[in-house]
Design a protein around this motif. Structure first.
Motif, PDB file in Angstrom:
ATOM      1  N   VAL A  88      -3.097  -8.449  -1.368  1.00 41.79           N
ATOM      2  CA  VAL A  88      -3.861  -7.247  -1.665  1.00 41.79           C
ATOM      3  C   VAL A  88      -2.843  -6.141  -1.918  1.00 41.79           C
ATOM      4  CG1 VAL A  88      -5.575  -5.595  -0.828  1.00 41.79           C
ATOM      5  CG2 VAL A  88      -5.659  -7.976  -0.031  1.00 41.79           C
ATOM      6  N   THR A  89      -2.877  -5.555  -3.109  1.00 36.53           N
ATOM      7  CA  THR A  89      -1.918  -4.479  -3.363  1.00 36.53           C
ATOM      8  C   THR A  89      -2.475  -3.421  -4.300  1.00 36.53           C
ATOM      9  OG1 THR A  89       0.378  -3.963  -3.948  1.00 36.53           O
ATOM     10  CG2 THR A  89      -0.704  -5.643  -5.281  1.00 36.53           C
ATOM     11  N   SER A  90      -2.045  -2.215  -4.038  1.00 39.61           N
ATOM     12  CA  SER A  90      -2.311  -1.118  -4.956  1.00 39.61           C
ATOM     13  C   SER A  90      -1.153  -1.077  -5.945  1.00 39.61           C
ATOM     14  CB  SER A  90      -2.433   0.199  -4.180  1.00 39.61           C
ATOM     15  OG  SER A  90      -1.253   0.441  -3.438  1.00 39.61           O
ATOM     16  N   THR A  91      -1.226  -0.177  -6.897  1.00 35.50           N
ATOM     17  CA  THR A  91      -0.178  -0.015  -7.899  1.00 35.50           C
ATOM     18  C   THR A  91       0.341   1.406  -7.803  1.00 35.50           C
ATOM     19  OG1 THR A  91      -1.194  -1.631  -9.371  1.00 35.50           O
ATOM     20  CG2 THR A  91       0.284  -0.046 -10.396  1.00 35.50           C
ATOM     21  N   THR A  92       1.630   1.556  -8.021  1.00 37.42           N
ATOM     22  CA  THR A  92       2.238   2.874  -7.954  1.00 37.42           C
ATOM     23  C   THR A  92       3.128   3.092  -9.183  1.00 37.42           C
ATOM     24  OG1 THR A  92       3.495   4.385  -6.529  1.00 37.42           O
ATOM     25  CG2 THR A  92       4.219   2.096  -6.574  1.00 37.42           C
ATOM     26  N   GLY A  93       3.502   4.322  -9.438  1.00 36.63           N
ATOM     27  CA  GLY A  93       4.430   4.614 -10.531  1.00 36.63           C
ATOM     28  C   GLY A  93       3.945   4.096 -11.868  1.00 36.63           C
ATOM     29  N   GLN A  94       4.811   3.382 -12.554  1.00 35.28           N
ATOM     30  CA  GLN A  94       4.505   2.846 -13.881  1.00 35.28           C
ATOM     31  C   GLN A  94       4.062   1.384 -13.790  1.00 35.28           C
ATOM     32  OE1 GLN A  94       4.550   4.748 -16.764  1.00 35.28           O
ATOM     33  NE2 GLN A  94       4.727   6.348 -15.221  1.00 35.28           N
ATOM     34  N   GLY A  95       3.078   1.121 -12.936  1.00 36.10           N
ATOM     35  CA  GLY A  95       2.596  -0.248 -12.764  1.00 36.10           C
ATOM     36  C   GLY A  95       3.427  -1.026 -11.766  1.00 36.10           C
ATOM     37  N   ASP A  96       4.094  -0.297 -10.859  1.00 38.94           N
ATOM     38  CA  ASP A  96       5.012  -0.904  -9.903  1.00 38.94           C
ATOM     39  C   ASP A  96       4.326  -1.313  -8.611  1.00 38.94           C
ATOM     40  OD1 ASP A  96       7.166  -0.316 -11.672  1.00 38.94           O
ATOM     41  OD2 ASP A  96       7.222   1.738 -10.879  1.00 38.94           O
TER      42      ASP A  96
ATOM     43  N   THR B 178       0.824  -1.199   0.000  1.00 42.76           N
ATOM     44  CA  THR B 178       0.000   0.000   0.000  1.00 42.76           C
ATOM     45  C   THR B 178       0.860   1.251   0.000  1.00 42.76           C
ATOM     46  OG1 THR B 178      -1.944   0.978   1.068  1.00 42.76           O
ATOM     47  CG2 THR B 178      -0.207   0.172   2.534  1.00 42.76           C
ATOM     48  N   VAL B 179       0.324   2.314  -0.557  1.00 43.81           N
ATOM     49  CA  VAL B 179       1.001   3.610  -0.545  1.00 43.81           C
ATOM     50  C   VAL B 179       0.272   4.532   0.427  1.00 43.81           C
ATOM     51  CG1 VAL B 179       1.690   5.615  -1.915  1.00 43.81           C
ATOM     52  CG2 VAL B 179       1.803   3.321  -2.917  1.00 43.81           C
ATOM     53  N   TYR B 180      -1.032   4.626   0.282  1.00 40.49           N
ATOM     54  CA  TYR B 180      -1.818   5.546   1.106  1.00 40.49           C
ATOM     55  C   TYR B 180      -2.682   4.858   2.153  1.00 40.49           C
ATOM     56  CZ  TYR B 180      -0.356   8.805  -2.472  1.00 40.49           C
ATOM     57  OH  TYR B 180       0.402   9.546  -3.330  1.00 40.49           O
ATOM     58  N   GLY B 181      -2.607   3.538   2.243  1.00 36.74           N
ATOM     59  CA  GLY B 181      -3.318   2.823   3.294  1.00 36.74           C
ATOM     60  C   GLY B 181      -4.556   2.064   2.866  1.00 36.74           C
ATOM     61  N   SER B 182      -5.045   2.274   1.658  1.00 35.42           N
ATOM     62  CA  SER B 182      -6.275   1.593   1.228  1.00 35.42           C
ATOM     63  C   SER B 182      -6.114   0.077   1.184  1.00 35.42           C
ATOM     64  CB  SER B 182      -6.721   2.092  -0.147  1.00 35.42           C
ATOM     65  OG  SER B 182      -7.150   3.423  -0.070  1.00 35.42           O
ATOM     66  N   ALA B 183      -5.031  -0.396   0.601  1.00 35.99           N
ATOM     67  CA  ALA B 183      -4.827  -1.847   0.495  1.00 35.99           C
ATOM     68  C   ALA B 183      -4.654  -2.473   1.873  1.00 35.99           C
ATOM     69  CB  ALA B 183      -3.632  -2.157  -0.400  1.00 35.99           C
ATOM     70  N   GLN B 184      -4.013  -1.745   2.778  1.00 34.63           N
ATOM     71  CA  GLN B 184      -3.864  -2.258   4.138  1.00 34.63           C
ATOM     72  C   GLN B 184      -5.237  -2.362   4.804  1.00 34.63           C
ATOM     73  OE1 GLN B 184      -1.086  -0.194   6.681  1.00 34.63           O
ATOM     74  NE2 GLN B 184      -1.705  -1.358   8.487  1.00 34.63           N
ATOM     75  N   TYR B 185      -6.074  -1.368   4.627  1.00 35.83           N
ATOM     76  CA  TYR B 185      -7.411  -1.396   5.217  1.00 35.83           C
ATOM     77  C   TYR B 185      -8.229  -2.559   4.648  1.00 35.83           C
ATOM     78  CZ  TYR B 185     -12.019  -0.067   6.815  1.00 35.83           C
ATOM     79  OH  TYR B 185     -13.258  -0.085   7.393  1.00 35.83           O
ATOM     80  N   VAL B 186      -8.122  -2.773   3.343  1.00 32.83           N
ATOM     81  CA  VAL B 186      -8.823  -3.902   2.715  1.00 32.83           C
ATOM     82  C   VAL B 186      -8.312  -5.211   3.305  1.00 32.83           C
ATOM     83  CG1 VAL B 186      -9.160  -5.184   0.562  1.00 32.83           C
ATOM     84  CG2 VAL B 186      -9.413  -2.695   0.583  1.00 32.83           C
TER      85      VAL B 186
END
Length: 149
Positions: free
Chosen positions: A55-63, A10-18
């Motif tokens: 559970v993961t979000s995506t950041t940057g160029q699909g990273d 997670t970057v901003y916490g959404s994936a962690q909350y999920v």
């Protein structure tokens, strides 16, 4: 009692909350949910007699986010053969980007390469369509539970 190991990026916490929401739901359904904190997951090799949920979000160029990248790199470099591992994947992203859910696609490709099998098709949750990704994830979890029950 089946054990489910849950990793999140997670970057901003959404994936962690999920991930936390799903861990609680799994426990209510009689599973043993093991939510691994980022500092616990670096050298984690999922046991094949347990389930894996990522559970993961995506950041940057699909990273992958920085807090799950060390695990991903470690498992990719050691490349354990995991033919009996069963897993489920939840990606969070924004479909206005070309790299929509790129991180979870990378995890899926790696696990498949290691011989692991998806229990159900991964879900990609679009931030443009929902403000509460945990609700969609809980609906998806019902299929995961039914398939592993």
């Amino acid at each position: 009692m089946k054990k489910v190991n849950i990793l999140f990026g997670t970057v901003y916490g959404s994936a962690q909350y999920v991930a936390e929401t799903l861990a609680a739901e799994l426990q209510e359904q009689g599973y043993q949910a093991n939510l691994l904190a980022p500092d616990e997951n670096v050298d984690f090799v999922p046991p094949e007699n347990e389930l894996l949920l990522v559970v993961t979000s995506t950041t940057g160029q699909g990273d992958l986010p920085d807090n799950i990248l060390p695990w991903f790199e470690s498992i990719r470099s050691t490349a354990p053969y995991l033919p009996n591992l069963k897993y489920g994947l939840i990606g969070l992203g924004d479909s206005s980007y070309e790299t929509y859910c790129g991180a979870i696609k990378q995890v899926d490709a790696l696990l498949e390469e290691l011989g692991a099998k998806a229990v159900v098709e991964r879900i990609e949750i679009d931030a443009i369509e929902t403000m509460e990704p945990e609700i969609e994830a809980q609906e998806w979890l019902k299929g995961f539970i039914n398939a592993t029950g």
